[in-house]
Design an enzyme around this catalytic site. Structure first.
Site, PDB file in Angstrom:
ATOM      1  N   CYS A 175       0.306   8.147  -2.210  1.00 54.16           N
ATOM      2  CA  CYS A 175       1.000   6.976  -2.733  1.00 54.16           C
ATOM      3  C   CYS A 175       0.178   6.394  -3.882  1.00 54.16           C
ATOM      4  CB  CYS A 175       1.153   5.960  -1.607  1.00 54.16           C
ATOM      5  SG  CYS A 175       1.405   4.269  -2.133  1.00 54.16           S
ATOM      6  N   GLU A 176       0.812   6.172  -5.024  1.00 52.87           N
ATOM      7  CA  GLU A 176       0.065   5.683  -6.179  1.00 52.87           C
ATOM      8  C   GLU A 176      -0.331   4.210  -6.050  1.00 52.87           C
ATOM      9  OE1 GLU A 176       3.449   4.364  -9.422  1.00 52.87           O
ATOM     10  OE2 GLU A 176       2.750   6.430  -9.466  1.00 52.87           O
ATOM     11  N   HIS A 177       0.252   3.496  -5.104  1.00 53.77           N
ATOM     12  CA  HIS A 177      -0.065   2.076  -4.957  1.00 53.77           C
ATOM     13  C   HIS A 177      -1.342   1.839  -4.155  1.00 53.77           C
ATOM     14  CE1 HIS A 177       4.546   1.713  -5.375  1.00 53.77           C
ATOM     15  NE2 HIS A 177       3.975   1.578  -6.550  1.00 53.77           N
ATOM     16  N   HIS A 178      -1.576   2.672  -3.132  1.00 55.16           N
ATOM     17  CA  HIS A 178      -2.750   2.480  -2.271  1.00 55.16           C
ATOM     18  C   HIS A 178      -3.620   3.730  -2.176  1.00 55.16           C
ATOM     19  CE1 HIS A 178       0.372  -0.377  -0.792  1.00 55.16           C
ATOM     20  NE2 HIS A 178      -0.642  -1.200  -0.855  1.00 55.16           N
ATOM     21  N   GLN A 213       7.771   8.199  -3.580  1.00 55.33           N
ATOM     22  CA  GLN A 213       8.748   9.157  -3.044  1.00 55.33           C
ATOM     23  C   GLN A 213      10.012   9.202  -3.888  1.00 55.33           C
ATOM     24  OE1 GLN A 213       9.391   8.850   1.182  1.00 55.33           O
ATOM     25  NE2 GLN A 213      11.393   9.828   1.069  1.00 55.33           N
ATOM     26  N   HIS A 252       4.753   7.259   5.598  1.00 53.53           N
ATOM     27  CA  HIS A 252       3.823   6.696   4.624  1.00 53.53           C
ATOM     28  C   HIS A 252       2.685   5.973   5.342  1.00 53.53           C
ATOM     29  CE1 HIS A 252       6.386   7.051   0.879  1.00 53.53           C
ATOM     30  NE2 HIS A 252       7.227   7.394   1.833  1.00 53.53           N
ATOM     31  N   CYS A 274       0.579   4.063   4.057  1.00 52.47           N
ATOM     32  CA  CYS A 274       0.425   2.688   3.573  1.00 52.47           C
ATOM     33  C   CYS A 274       1.284   1.726   4.383  1.00 52.47           C
ATOM     34  CB  CYS A 274       0.748   2.591   2.084  1.00 52.47           C
ATOM     35  SG  CYS A 274       2.396   3.147   1.641  1.00 52.47           S
TER      36      CYS A 274
END
Length: 197
Positions: A88-91, A129, A157, A159
């Site tokens: 995941c690019e956010h976390h 995703q 996920h 996250c």
């Protein structure tokens, strides 16, 4: 004493830089970053991160073109239950699950393993995703020019499961489609087929 492991012939500057930076991160979060179990951790994490992001160095369209065959077959081709792992690019935490791909050829087919390789090429990047679903669909549509493509991804996920709302049993499903799959009947046929075990 530095936790950076010396190498005689280390040519990969990215690996060396990642190893250094992970060593610095370790110093910020671990009271004893020099203890035996952690000495090689920056290198191991650096290698892991390069592996997890190896999709950036792959051309998914070229993967499909490498096994392109002329074939007069115009029924649905489905490759389902393709396992994948992504970040995941956010976390920068993992998300993983199954990808299901269908396309209806229009004069050309590709090797079945190439579909799975395309999934890996997009999964092994910092991702969300929703984007990954569309990237796989667009790549197959643009490269093979089929009568239609449909992609469904089901993923868990970390996250959401390890942090934040901590919903361990949640699964996220995304889909995208083109051409013949604009027909609800064709989409339903695909959905019925991927649910069969």
């Amino acid at each position: 004493m530095s936790s950076l492991i010396p190498f005689d012939n280390l040519e990969d500057e990215r690996l060396k830089a990642l190893q250094y930076h992970y060593g610095e991160i370790l110093k910020l979060i671990e009271p004893s970053p020099e203890r035996e179990g952690l000495v090689k951790t920056p290198l191991r994490v650096a290698k892991t991160m390069l592996d997890f992001t190896s999709g950036y160095s792959k051309d998914p369209a070229e993967i499909l073109r490498s096994a392109l065959f002329k074939e007069d077959y115009r029924q649905m081709v489905i490759v389902k239950d393709i396992d994948f792992y992504s970040l995941c690019e956010h976390h920068m935490l993992p998300f993983f699950g199954k990808v299901h791909v269908a396309y209806i050829p229009n004069g050309y087919i590709t090797g079945l393993s190439k579909i799975a390789r395309v999934v890996d090429a997009f999964a092994r990047r910092l991702q969300v995703q929703e984007r990954m679903t569309s990237q796989i669909k667009d790549c197959i549509q643009d490269t093979l020019q089929p009568l239609g493509v449909m992609v469904v991804i089901e993923a868990s996920h970390m996250c959401m499961q390890m942090r934040g709302v901590e919903k361990q049993n949640s699964v996220t499903t995304t889909s995208d489609f083109t051409g013949a799959f604009n027909s609800a009947k064709t989409r339903q046929e695909f959905m019925n087929l991927i649910k069969e075990r």
